[in-house]
Scaffold this active site. Structure first.
Site, PDB file in Angstrom:
ATOM      1  N   ARG A   1       0.932  -1.351   0.097  1.00 23.43           N
ATOM      2  CA  ARG A   1      -0.021  -0.058   0.003  1.00 23.43           C
ATOM      3  C   ARG A   1       0.874   1.343  -0.031  1.00 23.43           C
ATOM      4  NH1 ARG A   1      -3.372  -3.703   2.472  1.00 23.43           N
ATOM      5  NH2 ARG A   1      -5.132  -4.146   1.133  1.00 23.43           N
TER       6      ARG A   1
ATOM      7  N   ASP B   1      -7.052 -14.002   2.027  1.00 26.67           N
ATOM      8  CA  ASP B   1      -8.103 -13.279   2.723  1.00 26.67           C
ATOM      9  C   ASP B   1      -8.902 -12.177   1.664  1.00 26.67           C
ATOM     10  OD1 ASP B   1      -5.887 -11.794   2.020  1.00 26.67           O
ATOM     11  OD2 ASP B   1      -6.325 -10.175   3.412  1.00 26.67           O
ATOM     12  N   GLU B   2     -10.139 -11.978   2.352  1.00 24.50           N
ATOM     13  CA  GLU B   2     -10.943 -11.027   1.510  1.00 24.50           C
ATOM     14  C   GLU B   2     -11.091 -11.294   0.022  1.00 24.50           C
ATOM     15  OE1 GLU B   2     -10.481  -7.356   4.770  1.00 24.50           O
ATOM     16  OE2 GLU B   2      -8.903  -7.447   2.850  1.00 24.50           O
TER      17      GLU B   2
HETATM   18  C1  ACM Z   1      -6.382  -8.769   6.498  1.00 27.33           C
HETATM   19  O1  ACM Z   1      -6.421  -7.809   7.353  1.00 27.33           O
HETATM   20  N1  ACM Z   1      -6.864  -8.439   5.457  1.00 27.33           N
HETATM   21  C2  ACM Z   1      -5.733  -9.976   6.594  1.00 27.33           C
END
Ligand code: ACM
Length: 765
Positions: free
Chosen positions: A171, A347-348
């Site tokens: 990021r 994740d996500e």
């Molecule tokens: C995460 O915070 N998406 C692992």
């Protein structure tokens, strides 16, 4: 010259010290430390005796010598045979419990370090480092002719094997030099794992030779909306400015980014290994892959990249070309990183593109997969098999439980709102690393409670037997960097919080007051190391103040050498702002902004103090008879207390500001209103401190007293109210967005220490 060091120490530390802290300001505190009498004095005549097989420990010996050189200006002569006195002896001891265990026996004649091997010697060197004068850090040496190490008998070893820090370099990007500084701090505090989040939607940061576009294109972006938030905040806080070292101009465009070549990464891995820190690479997939999909569009099911409801379009787990890509990438990663672990992320994942894909329909049918969650599990298990073929073990975020986890994957727990995930995984026999958002997401802006929250974190989740708890390998703090655009901001976010975590994970002993005393001794060393840490908090005030008569503001500072500067014109205090007088008289309404400055020029948090004139609120004129408060509980998700719905779902009585379990599902969102009367035992100005996650409001005597509304991580806000002796209307409104909450109310009168509001003060009609 011993005096020189003692003088410098006293000058640096002021007069707060008592003997014990001065002697052993070590963090994490050793498991067993018995203080001895006197000191061992290292001088140019001190000899060093190396352990058997000395060549195997040359790295650790060199680091010990370097430490001594930074003080004395030279290394010690090595002796083949130990003289009777003035000798440092390194000794192998196979009987010690673990690779990182060590002992240190120090008396006026000898300093003996024993360890089973290199890791133990290294941990001992870092303990010694913390006992050396801070001003020697990084110096060329020669400032002193003697360094004194207090006599002691020390036995030490870590409580947990996984003592980790994570850094998201996608990021925002961080230079190799910064990563080296970061690793050195990990080593100083005996942390042993660095999890690098190397790829995400916002940038691909590691060279993959077979897929050059990943970094040629994927490492660079035009400024995104997170960058713009940072730039906006930079107007008041220079640490929020985007690091110009990572901005380039190419083909008429301004681009942000960067990446590590494999050669640079190899150098970093060696640097970390020399400090007994293991780097674990994360290549996050199948979600969080926008940077890669933009460079190689065939990776997504539709050939498109973009955003779904919450997350970006993932790569396609139904296409063999995806597996070819992933296996190629992980082949290079496996060859580059010596760690036995690779983090797959997982994740996500926004799975709607899979649900729409005819190819996925076929793959699901062929493999008897009933849901897209099972399809995700199919992908993860296939990747795990590939990792095993490379001799590596797979780590995934806790979403890998959904759709079925393998027997062998390691689970990294983060979703505080799924409290049973680590319990399920441990019972299933999987190893678990704890990184729950609260309190271990260090991208949450720290406040005065953060150190305590981290220090009191228990890595073992509730409900596990001792046998099951053995599956918890340890814990890790994560630093996501969407809003951390600079090295200084990163330092501020993780230091000194990481020192609290290090004591949890190494010592697993709770003595918070003692830890804070020792921590105060560390700031001079951190200054010397150029760490832009968060300064310790100032005390003796609330943010929202009222006065009836003129009052005196007396700010307490935790370190003598801080200067407190202030403004009254709304501007941010800077190093040239006037120093706040020790007694600052207030007779007119005003707003004061104040901040501490360290001798190194580091600015602490800015406190904004409002002063309003008020007269004492008249009591309600009744004597409520029923103990405790009425609690109205509202099911549902409310972003602020102002929008809590009208009718409660449940009403109960509570003794204090608490929300009993079981009023709604665990981890659910809700609203709550606690109301009744509060007793002011005497006429006076009462300060209230409301800590909440998410939002809360306090009303006393008909005044809005603390506004801590809106969803946020645990945060303390304070305010005052002038009350005549007697009973006054009292109300706390609270909203929780889901995932576990914090709600705490404390008070202080006339500058007394904070204490909980006693039950006897709270009644209802
Ligand atoms: C995460 O915070 N998406 C692992």
């Amino acid at each position: 010259m011993r005096k020189l060091w003692t003088m410098a120490l006293l000058l640096a530390l002021g007069t707060r010290l008592h003997a014990q802290e001065q002697r052993f300001p070590v963090i994490p505190y050793p498991q067993q430390l018995v203080p001895g009498t006197g000191e061992f004095v290292i001088t140019k005549d001190t000899r060093l005796v190396l352990p058997a097989h000395a060549g195997r420990y040359s790295n650790e010996t060199a680091q010990l010598q370097s430490l001594i050189r930074q003080g004395l200006g030279y290394s010690l002569k090595v002796a083949a045979k130990a003289p009777a006195a003035n000798v440092i002896i390194l000794r192998l001891n196979d009987a010690l419990a673990g690779e990182e265990a060590y002992t240190m026996q120090v008396n006026p004649q000898q300093l003996i370090i024993s360890a089973k091997g290199a890791a133990g010697f290294f941990r001992a060197v870092e303990t010694l480092r913390q006992l050396m004068p801070p001003f020697t850090e990084g110096s060329a040496g020669g400032h002193v002719t003697a360094v004194n190490i207090p006599a002691m008998d020390l036995k030490d070893q870590p409580a947990y094997a996984w003592r980790g820090m994570h850094l998201d370099v996608s990021r925002h990007f961080f230079s190799i030099d910064y990563l080296k500084k970061f690793i050195d701090l990990l080593a100083l505090y005996k942390m042993n794992k660095l999890h690098l989040h190397l790829t995400d939607d916002q940038g691909w940061r590691i060279e993959i030779k077979k897929y050059p576009l990943l970094t040629q294109q994927g490492a660079w972006r035009t400024f995104n909306n997170q960058d713009s938030v940072c730039m906006q905040q930079a107007k008041n806080n220079p640490d929020m400015a985007i690091d110009t070292a990572h901005i380039i101009h190419k083909n008429g465009k301004t681009l942000y980014g960067g990446f590590y070549t494999q050669a640079q990464m190899r150098d970093l891995i060696a640097f970390a290994a020399a400090r007994h820190v293991e780097i674990i690479p994360e290549i996050d997939m199948p979600g969080h892959m926008m940077a890669a999909i933009r460079a190689y569009p065939y990776l997504s099911c539709s050939g498109e990249s973009g955003w779904g409801k919450d997350f970006s379009t993932p790569i396609c787990p139904c296409n063999e070309a995806t597996y070819k890509f992933a296996e190629d990438v992980f082949s290079e990663i496996a060859a580059l990183f010596p760690s036995e672990y690779i983090h797959l992320g997982a994740d996500e994942v926004e799975k709607t593109s899979w649900a729409k894909s005819p190819l996925c329909a076929t793959v699901m049918q062929q493999n008897n997969l009933k849901s897209v969650e099972e399809l995700q599990s199919y992908f993860v298990k296939r990747m795990e098999k590939f990792f095993h073929s490379k001799g590596k073990r797979l780590i995934g975020w806790d979403e890998i439980l959904e759709g079925g986890i393998s027997e062998t994957a390691l689970l990294m727990y983060w979703r505080s709102w799924v409290p049973d995930a680590p319990v399920k995984a441990a019972r299933h026999g999987n190893k678990v690393i704890m990184t729950p958002g609260n309190p271990l997401y260090f991208d949450g802006v720290p406040d005065r409670n953060s150190l305590s929250n981290v220090y009191h974190f228990n890595p073992i989740p509730k409900g596990l037997t001792a046998e099951e708890a053995a599956h918890i390998m340890g814990a890790q703090a994560n630093i996501w960097t969407e809003w951390i655009p600079s090295e200084k901001r990163a330092d501020y976010m993780f230091m000194p919080r990481m020192t609290a975590l290090s004591e949890v994970l190494w010592t697993n002993r709770q003595d918070y007051g003692d830890y804070l005393q020792r921590l105060n001794e560390h700031y001079a060393r951190l200054d010397q190391l150029g760490v832009h840490y968060r300064l310790p908090d100032l005390d003796g005030f609330t943010e929202d103040n009222v006065f009836v008569e003129p009052v005196t503001l007396r700010v307490r500072k935790p370190l003598e050498n801080l200067s407190i500067r202030y403004t009254t014109d709304g501007t941010i205090p800077v190093a040239a702002s006037p120093v706040l007088p020790a007694d600052y008289r207030i007779s007119e309404p005003q707003t004061i902004k104040l901040a501490a400055f360290s001798p190194a020029g580091n600015r602490g948090d800015i406190y904004t103090l409002h002063y309003r004139k008020q007269s004492y609120a008249k009591p309600a004129g009744i004597t409520p008879a029923v103990n405790g408060l009425q609690l109205d509980y509202f099911k549902g998700s409310f972003k602020t207390t102002r929008v809590i719905k009208a009718a409660p779902d449940t009403t109960v009585r509570v003794a204090n500001i608490v929300i009993p379990e079981g009023l709604g599902p665990a981890g659910a969102a809700f609203g709550a209103r606690l109301q009744g009367y509060i007793q002011a035992p005497e006429t006076g100005i009462y300060s209230f401190f409301l800590t909440c996650d998410d939002g809360g409001m306090l009303y006393v005597g008909g005044h809005e007293t603390v506004n801590n509304d809106g969803w946020h991580a645990p945060l303390q806000k304070s305010g005052q109210v002038a009350l005549e002796k007697g009973w006054h209307p009292f109300r706390v409104d609270f909203v929780e967005g889901g995932g576990g909450y914090t709600l705490k109310l404390e008070y202080s009168v006339n500058g007394s220490p904070l204490q909980p509001v006693p039950d006897t003060w709270l009644k209802t009609k």
